[in-house]
Scaffold this motif. Structure first.
Motif, PDB file in Angstrom:
ATOM      1  N   ALA A 141      33.878  49.998  42.445  1.00 35.74           N
ATOM      2  CA  ALA A 141      34.382  48.913  43.008  1.00 35.74           C
ATOM      3  C   ALA A 141      33.971  47.599  42.261  1.00 35.74           C
ATOM      4  O   ALA A 141      34.822  46.749  42.241  1.00 35.74           O
ATOM      5  CB  ALA A 141      34.149  48.890  44.437  1.00 35.74           C
ATOM      6  N   ALA A 142      32.626  47.343  41.992  1.00 38.09           N
ATOM      7  CA  ALA A 142      31.912  46.498  41.221  1.00 38.09           C
ATOM      8  C   ALA A 142      32.864  45.986  39.948  1.00 38.09           C
ATOM      9  O   ALA A 142      33.148  45.046  39.520  1.00 38.09           O
ATOM     10  CB  ALA A 142      30.734  46.611  41.027  1.00 38.09           C
ATOM     11  N   ALA A 143      33.089  47.187  39.172  1.00 35.41           N
ATOM     12  CA  ALA A 143      33.994  47.048  37.821  1.00 35.41           C
ATOM     13  C   ALA A 143      35.268  46.497  38.265  1.00 35.41           C
ATOM     14  O   ALA A 143      35.745  45.344  37.370  1.00 35.41           O
ATOM     15  CB  ALA A 143      34.013  48.362  37.320  1.00 35.41           C
ATOM     16  N   VAL A 144      35.928  46.701  39.165  1.00 34.04           N
ATOM     17  CA  VAL A 144      37.218  46.322  39.593  1.00 34.04           C
ATOM     18  C   VAL A 144      37.116  44.851  39.988  1.00 34.04           C
ATOM     19  O   VAL A 144      37.942  43.826  39.566  1.00 34.04           O
ATOM     20  CB  VAL A 144      38.012  47.028  40.650  1.00 34.04           C
ATOM     21  N   ALA A 145      35.935  44.554  40.736  1.00 34.76           N
ATOM     22  CA  ALA A 145      35.906  43.275  41.181  1.00 34.76           C
ATOM     23  C   ALA A 145      35.800  42.190  39.816  1.00 34.76           C
ATOM     24  O   ALA A 145      36.081  41.032  40.120  1.00 34.76           O
ATOM     25  CB  ALA A 145      34.442  43.034  42.167  1.00 34.76           C
ATOM     26  N   ARG A 146      34.825  42.693  39.228  1.00 32.52           N
ATOM     27  CA  ARG A 146      34.470  41.884  37.815  1.00 32.52           C
ATOM     28  C   ARG A 146      35.828  41.753  37.079  1.00 32.52           C
ATOM     29  O   ARG A 146      35.922  40.609  36.492  1.00 32.52           O
ATOM     30  CB  ARG A 146      33.544  42.512  36.983  1.00 32.52           C
ATOM     31  N   SER A 147      36.791  42.526  36.707  1.00 36.37           N
ATOM     32  CA  SER A 147      37.949  42.401  36.300  1.00 36.37           C
ATOM     33  C   SER A 147      38.857  41.360  37.038  1.00 36.37           C
ATOM     34  O   SER A 147      39.409  40.571  36.219  1.00 36.37           O
ATOM     35  CB  SER A 147      38.411  43.928  36.236  1.00 36.37           C
ATOM     36  N   VAL A 148      39.165  41.628  38.229  1.00 30.45           N
ATOM     37  CA  VAL A 148      39.651  40.687  39.094  1.00 30.45           C
ATOM     38  C   VAL A 148      39.368  39.226  39.126  1.00 30.45           C
ATOM     39  O   VAL A 148      40.112  38.450  38.888  1.00 30.45           O
ATOM     40  CB  VAL A 148      40.189  41.349  40.515  1.00 30.45           C
ATOM     41  N   ALA A 149      37.866  39.091  39.163  1.00 26.16           N
ATOM     42  CA  ALA A 149      37.308  37.879  39.149  1.00 26.16           C
ATOM     43  C   ALA A 149      37.529  36.991  37.800  1.00 26.16           C
ATOM     44  O   ALA A 149      37.546  35.784  37.831  1.00 26.16           O
ATOM     45  CB  ALA A 149      35.964  37.994  39.430  1.00 26.16           C
ATOM     46  N   GLY A 150      37.939  37.524  36.781  1.00 21.72           N
ATOM     47  CA  GLY A 150      38.365  37.212  35.488  1.00 21.72           C
ATOM     48  C   GLY A 150      39.507  36.398  35.580  1.00 21.72           C
ATOM     49  O   GLY A 150      39.769  35.421  34.672  1.00 21.72           O
ATOM     50  N   ARG A 151      40.292  36.346  36.536  1.00 18.01           N
ATOM     51  CA  ARG A 151      41.630  35.595  36.570  1.00 18.01           C
ATOM     52  C   ARG A 151      41.348  34.179  37.202  1.00 18.01           C
ATOM     53  O   ARG A 151      40.275  34.119  37.845  1.00 18.01           O
ATOM     54  CB  ARG A 151      42.484  36.576  37.539  1.00 18.01           C
ATOM     55  N   SER A 152      42.432  33.377  37.319  1.00 15.83           N
ATOM     56  CA  SER A 152      42.143  32.244  37.794  1.00 15.83           C
ATOM     57  C   SER A 152      42.323  32.317  39.462  1.00 15.83           C
ATOM     58  O   SER A 152      43.696  32.579  39.857  1.00 15.83           O
ATOM     59  CB  SER A 152      43.290  31.326  37.445  1.00 15.83           C
ATOM     60  N   TRP A 153      41.285  32.040  40.259  1.00 15.27           N
ATOM     61  CA  TRP A 153      41.443  31.904  41.605  1.00 15.27           C
ATOM     62  C   TRP A 153      40.964  30.698  42.306  1.00 15.27           C
ATOM     63  O   TRP A 153      40.086  29.897  41.749  1.00 15.27           O
ATOM     64  CB  TRP A 153      40.770  32.934  42.349  1.00 15.27           C
ATOM     65  N   ALA A 154      41.709  30.047  43.294  1.00 14.47           N
ATOM     66  CA  ALA A 154      41.315  28.842  43.786  1.00 14.47           C
ATOM     67  C   ALA A 154      40.356  28.776  44.578  1.00 14.47           C
ATOM     68  O   ALA A 154      39.284  28.111  44.486  1.00 14.47           O
ATOM     69  CB  ALA A 154      42.554  28.030  44.472  1.00 14.47           C
ATOM     70  N   HIS A 155      40.081  29.704  45.571  1.00 18.13           N
ATOM     71  CA  HIS A 155      39.105  29.660  46.572  1.00 18.13           C
ATOM     72  C   HIS A 155      38.547  31.311  46.955  1.00 18.13           C
ATOM     73  O   HIS A 155      38.231  31.499  48.033  1.00 18.13           O
ATOM     74  CB  HIS A 155      39.782  29.032  48.017  1.00 18.13           C
ATOM     75  N   ALA A 156      38.355  32.210  45.689  1.00 22.08           N
ATOM     76  CA  ALA A 156      37.689  33.206  45.992  1.00 22.08           C
ATOM     77  C   ALA A 156      36.514  33.208  45.248  1.00 22.08           C
ATOM     78  O   ALA A 156      36.205  32.816  44.397  1.00 22.08           O
ATOM     79  CB  ALA A 156      38.755  34.419  45.371  1.00 22.08           C
TER      80      ALA A 156
END
Length: 177
Positions: free
Chosen positions: A50-65
């Motif tokens: 799940a941490a690998a998925v979180a790292r991948s998704v965190a690489g995108r542009s998010w305003a308030h995440a």
């Protein structure tokens, strides 16, 4: 259709609601800007996959995440569950769950196995106490996270079983993060 004199006239037709909405006259009422992000979200991964998925998704542009991984639950003190920010330098100190939830509107918990059942219960309970919406995403093909699902079920408004990391992105987008 015939009138009183017997002449044939075409029936009067009115544009449909959709046609009126698409007209130039209605264009002035359309919103032409993207919808602004509205929620402060925390995404917490319970295990390594799940941490690998979180790292991948965190690489995108998010305003308030903000994205975190979590450690073990301290005995008798679930609010002190330590969260480590994803993407931060390794020397940055973890923060307590209670601190991470300050000003948070929604928490998404990611799990792929049963090892995070205690953490899921601690996160769910802390969110419940603060009226923070909780969503759970169980990742994988075999869905071997029965304990995490069972721990999240009483607290999560949304519980999604998914084999696709794209569903995490879609859910965050739908939540306007």
């Amino acid at each position: 259709m015939a009138d009183e004199a017997g002449d044939m006239t075409a029936p009067v037709t009115y544009p449909s609601q959709s046609a009126r909405a698409a007209s130039a006259a209605e264009a002035r009422f359309r919103i032409t800007r993207p919808i602004a992000p509205a929620r402060n979200a925390r995404v917490i991964a319970l295990d390594e996959a799940a941490a690998a998925v979180a790292r991948s998704v965190a690489g995108r542009s998010w305003a308030h995440a903000r994205f975190y991984t979590c450690g073990p639950v301290p005995p008798g003190r679930p609010e002190e569950l330590a969260l480590s920010a994803v993407g931060e330098a390794p020397d940055v100190a973890p923060i307590a769950l209670a601190a991470a939830l300050e000003g948070t509107d929604v928490v998404m918990v990611l799990a792929s196995e049963d090892s995070g059942g205690a953490q899921a219960a601690a996160i769910g309970g802390a969110c419940w106490a603060r009226a923070v919406t909780t969503a759970g995403v169980v990742l994988g093909d075999g869905f071997e996270a029965d304990e995490a699902v069972a721990a999240l079920r009483p607290y999560a408004r949304v519980l999604l079983l998914s084999a696709d990391e794209g569903d995490v992105v879609e859910l965050l987008t739908a939540l306007r993060v």
